[in-house]
Write a protein that holds these residues in place. Structure first.
Motif, short mmCIF file in Angstrom:
data_model
loop_
_atom_site.label_atom_id
_atom_site.label_comp_id
_atom_site.label_asym_id
_atom_site.label_seq_id
_atom_site.Cartn_x
_atom_site.Cartn_y
_atom_site.Cartn_z
N ARG A 447 0.83 -1.22 0.00
CA ARG A 447 0.00 0.00 0.00
C ARG A 447 0.86 1.25 0.00
NH1 ARG A 447 -4.61 -2.52 3.83
NH2 ARG A 447 -6.03 -3.14 2.18
N LYS A 448 2.17 1.09 0.11
CA LYS A 448 3.06 2.25 0.06
C LYS A 448 3.61 2.39 -1.37
CE LYS A 448 4.38 2.45 4.84
NZ LYS A 448 4.84 1.38 5.68
N ALA A 449 3.68 3.62 -1.83
CA ALA A 449 4.03 3.87 -3.24
C ALA A 449 5.41 3.34 -3.60
CB ALA A 449 3.96 5.38 -3.52
N ASP A 450 6.42 3.50 -2.70
CA ASP A 450 7.77 3.08 -3.08
C ASP A 450 7.87 1.56 -3.18
OD1 ASP A 450 7.45 2.78 -0.34
OD2 ASP A 450 9.54 3.22 0.14
N THR A 451 7.15 0.83 -2.34
CA THR A 451 7.20 -0.64 -2.43
C THR A 451 6.47 -1.12 -3.69
OG1 THR A 451 6.92 -0.50 -0.04
CG2 THR A 451 7.09 -2.69 -0.97
N ALA A 452 5.32 -0.49 -3.97
CA ALA A 452 4.58 -0.86 -5.18
C ALA A 452 5.44 -0.57 -6.43
CB ALA A 452 3.27 -0.07 -5.25
N ALA A 453 6.15 0.55 -6.40
CA ALA A 453 7.02 0.88 -7.54
C ALA A 453 8.17 -0.12 -7.65
CB ALA A 453 7.57 2.30 -7.38
N ALA A 454 8.68 -0.55 -6.51
CA ALA A 454 9.78 -1.53 -6.52
C ALA A 454 9.31 -2.85 -7.13
CB ALA A 454 10.30 -1.76 -5.10
N LEU A 455 8.07 -3.23 -6.83
CA LEU A 455 7.54 -4.47 -7.42
C LEU A 455 7.46 -4.34 -8.93
CD1 LEU A 455 6.21 -7.26 -7.35
CD2 LEU A 455 4.01 -6.15 -6.85
N ALA A 456 6.92 -3.22 -9.40
CA ALA A 456 6.81 -3.01 -10.86
C ALA A 456 8.20 -3.07 -11.50
CB ALA A 456 6.14 -1.67 -11.14
N GLN A 457 9.17 -2.47 -10.85
CA GLN A 457 10.53 -2.44 -11.40
C GLN A 457 11.16 -3.84 -11.44
OE1 GLN A 457 12.70 0.93 -9.81
NE2 GLN A 457 14.65 0.07 -10.49
N GLU A 458 10.86 -4.64 -10.43
CA GLU A 458 11.41 -6.01 -10.38
C GLU A 458 10.79 -6.90 -11.45
OE1 GLU A 458 14.04 -7.36 -8.25
OE2 GLU A 458 14.26 -5.20 -8.38
N LEU A 459 9.53 -6.62 -11.80
CA LEU A 459 8.85 -7.45 -12.81
C LEU A 459 9.15 -6.99 -14.24
CD1 LEU A 459 5.32 -7.91 -11.12
CD2 LEU A 459 7.31 -9.42 -11.00
#
Ligand SMILES: Cc1cc2nc3c(=O)[nH]c(=O)nc-3n(C[C@H](O)[C@H](O)[C@H](O)COP(=O)(O)OP(=O)(O)OC[C@H]3O[C@@H](n4cnc5c(N)ncnc54)[C@H](O)[C@@H]3O)c2cc1C
Length: 549
Positions: A447-459
């Protein structure tokens, strides 16, 4: 007596082989996560951990479980745990390999990959014996937290990273090396440590800072023969983190009474105890009342070790299954050549490789803790690796055991390693934050923007590589957004884990592994048990890659 029969068609023990050089999945994951890492120490550790001599120590340390001596024969309190010499041989090997603290001591020789190297070593050692790694892991996790009391860290830090193992109960100053444990869980609550009732009352101050008198108990207190512990106790400011040594600076024993040792399902070589503190002396670490965030920082490291540990156990069970089925004949050919057994073995190999890839990717983020993206990756991958890899451990062990038929189920005085693996598996899922706690934690993180962005970047690197992965990756942000409660958090954690594992396999494993993983786990071409991969799978490539020798 006349000879009744000749023993044939039984496999040999899997011994005297190099656990590292035979583990192609690990070597490829290391090349991906730590390309400049010198793997020479891992080669040496792999040979040591695969040796028959060390395997004997592992068997003996589990068969001859630790014994508690609360009193001596004159009635004086002892509170000592006696271990078989093989336990100490294993501890000395693990400490000698730096698994308890090399990243805190290591300089340029690990080329910025100290945590990854230690993580790979931890996995290899798990294949030898997992339960002695409990105090090893706790020592690794507490050392950085201890820095928030500079005086204690100056005295203890170098000896916590020392490669010398010294089991005797003596003053820290007189020992060449030290180990530490952690005490949070009480009878009334483990996940919710805010329920802790143990009290700490300020006594005064000395060279180690504010000293408290601690009264209360811990319901799970593993490795009670460690030299000191970080514990949680209530002070007037709230739950606080305290340093509790077993031997006090004046040489007397601290007031820590070991009530009994736990009679556990597995994890037999490790002593887990119940303790009571009667006005025990302990020193404040960090800010008073800030115990929970401090323990959470340590938890991220022990959770990494849970994921590494289960990945190591999976690899060990897979190796034994492959070794056995390559020798055992049934219905006219080796089991490993029977089509349906190939399906089971290949499916286990995919699971093992995916676990290895995810656990080592998480370890990489610990080597880059100054980088904002890697901090977010650690926040994201810690709960999913702990949740998913550890959840997969028990069904994996059961299936690998079944590959050995009846022999897999037999203990035979500790020779039946599959039984030991099976008994060990559940614990990594339970301690250090059980499954639900991890799934809820992931939801909170996403639910935090930086973690969600990290997931997108990893995928992102695997975008376009497999339609099912693309579909899953595209749906994840909306699912998080629409998740009003934590009711579906387990399903989310599972899918995030599978998507990340797939993206990692795309980057570090052969195409046969990646496509079979996605077809089965992401695209629905899979059943409810292992051994249900589709006919298009490249079984030969997957099995050949996984062979341990
Ligand atoms: C062999 C062994 C050694 C251990 N060694 C140590 C040690 O050295 N030091 C130490 O401090 N602890 C130790 N532990 C304790 C361990 O960390 C705890 O058992 C664990 O944290 C769970 O706490 P609990 O047992 O109190 O269970 P509980 O907190 O009661 O949890 C029970 C179940 O409820 C679930 N749950 C909890 N809250 C929620 C929620 N909000 N929503 C949904 N589900 C929820 C949990 O996921 C779990 O499945 C050890 C445990 C074992 C088995």
């Amino acid at each position: 007596m006349d000879t009744t029969h000749e023993v044939f068609n039984q496999s040999t023990p899997l011994a005297d082989y190099n656990l590292f050089s035979g583990n192609q999945a690990m070597r490829d994951a290391l090349a991906f996560n730590a390309p400049t890492l010198d793997t020479t120490p891992l080669q040496a550790l792999g040979a040591q951990c695969g040796s028959a001599a060390m395997q004997t120590h592992a068997r003996l340390a589990n068969v001859h479980a630790p014994e508690l001596h609360t009193h001596d024969r004159f009635g004086r309190r002892l509170d000592e745990v006696e271990f078989h010499p093989s336990y100490h041989a294993l501890m000395a090997a693990a400490v000698g390999a730096g698994l308890h603290g090399s990243p805190w001591a290591e300089g340029a020789d690990a080329k910025g990959h100290a945590h990854v190297r230690r993580a790979a070593g931890f996995m290899l050692f798990t294949e030898l014996e997992p339960s002695i790694l409990c105090p090893i892991s706790m020592t690794y996790a507490v050392t950085p937290a201890l820095r928030s009391n500079a005086a204690i860290y100056a005295d203890w830090g170098p000896k916590l990273a020392s490669r010398a193992y010294e089991p005797a109960l003596r003053l820290w100053r007189d020992k060449p090396g030290l180990t530490m444990g952690m005490g949070m869980t009480e009878k009334q609550g483990g996940s919710d440590v805010r329920a802790n009732t143990t009290r700490a009352v300020l006594e005064g101050a000395d060279a180690w800072g504010q000293r408290f008198a601690v009264t209360g108990h811990k319901w799970f207190f593993s490795a009670p023969m460690c030299d000191a512990f970080l514990i949680l106790a209530q002070t007037p400011s709230g739950l606080s983190c305290l340093f509790l040594p077993r031997v006090l600076p004046d040489g007397t024993h601290n007031k820590i009474e070991i009530q009994r040792l736990k009679d556990k399902l597995g994890n037999k070589a490790n002593a887990s105890s119940e303790v009571e503190f009667g006005q025990a002396s302990a020193w404040l670490v960090g800010e008073e009342g800030r115990g929970v965030p401090q323990i959470l920082a340590m938890g991220s490291m022990t959770r990494l070790d849970c994921a590494l540990g289960t990945s190591g156990l999976m690899r060990q069970a897979l190796s034994i299954a492959l070794h056995h089925t390559a020798q055992r004949q049934a219905f006219g050919k080796p089991l490993i050549e029977q089509p349906l057994m190939r399906n089971v073995l290949a499916d286990l190999a995919l699971e093992s490789e995916a676990a290895t890839a995810l656990a080592l990717r998480l370890a990489r983020s610990f080597d880059r803790s100054g980088d904002a993206h890697e901090q977010a990756v650690a926040r994201l991958l810690t709960p999913i690796a702990k949740f998913w890899i550890c959840k997969r451990g028990s069904p994996f062990a059961q299936e690998a055991m079944e590959c050995l038929g009846g022999n897999g189920y037999v203990e035979e005085g500790g020779e039946g390693i599959m039984a030991r693996i099976y008994r060990e598996m559940p614990v990594n899922s339970i301690w250090e934050g059980a499954g639900n706690i991890m799934a809820i934690d992931l939801l909170r993180a996403l639910r935090k923007a930086d973690t969600a962005a990290a997931l997108a970047q990893e995928l992102a690197p695997a975008k376009g590589a497999h339609a099912a992965l693309d579909r899953m990756a595209a749906a994840l942000p909306t699912r998080v957004e629409q998740m009003a409660t934590e009711l579906e958090a387990r399903r989310l954690a599972q899918d995030v884990a599978l998507a990340v594992q797939a993206a990692l396999l795309y980057q570090s494993a052969p195409a046969a592994v990646f496509s079979a993983f996605c077809d089965s786990r992401l695209d629905g071409n899979w059943g409810q048990t292992f051994g249900t991969l589709g006919a298009a799978t490249d079984f030969d490539a997957i099995i050949a890659r996984a062979m341990p020798v």
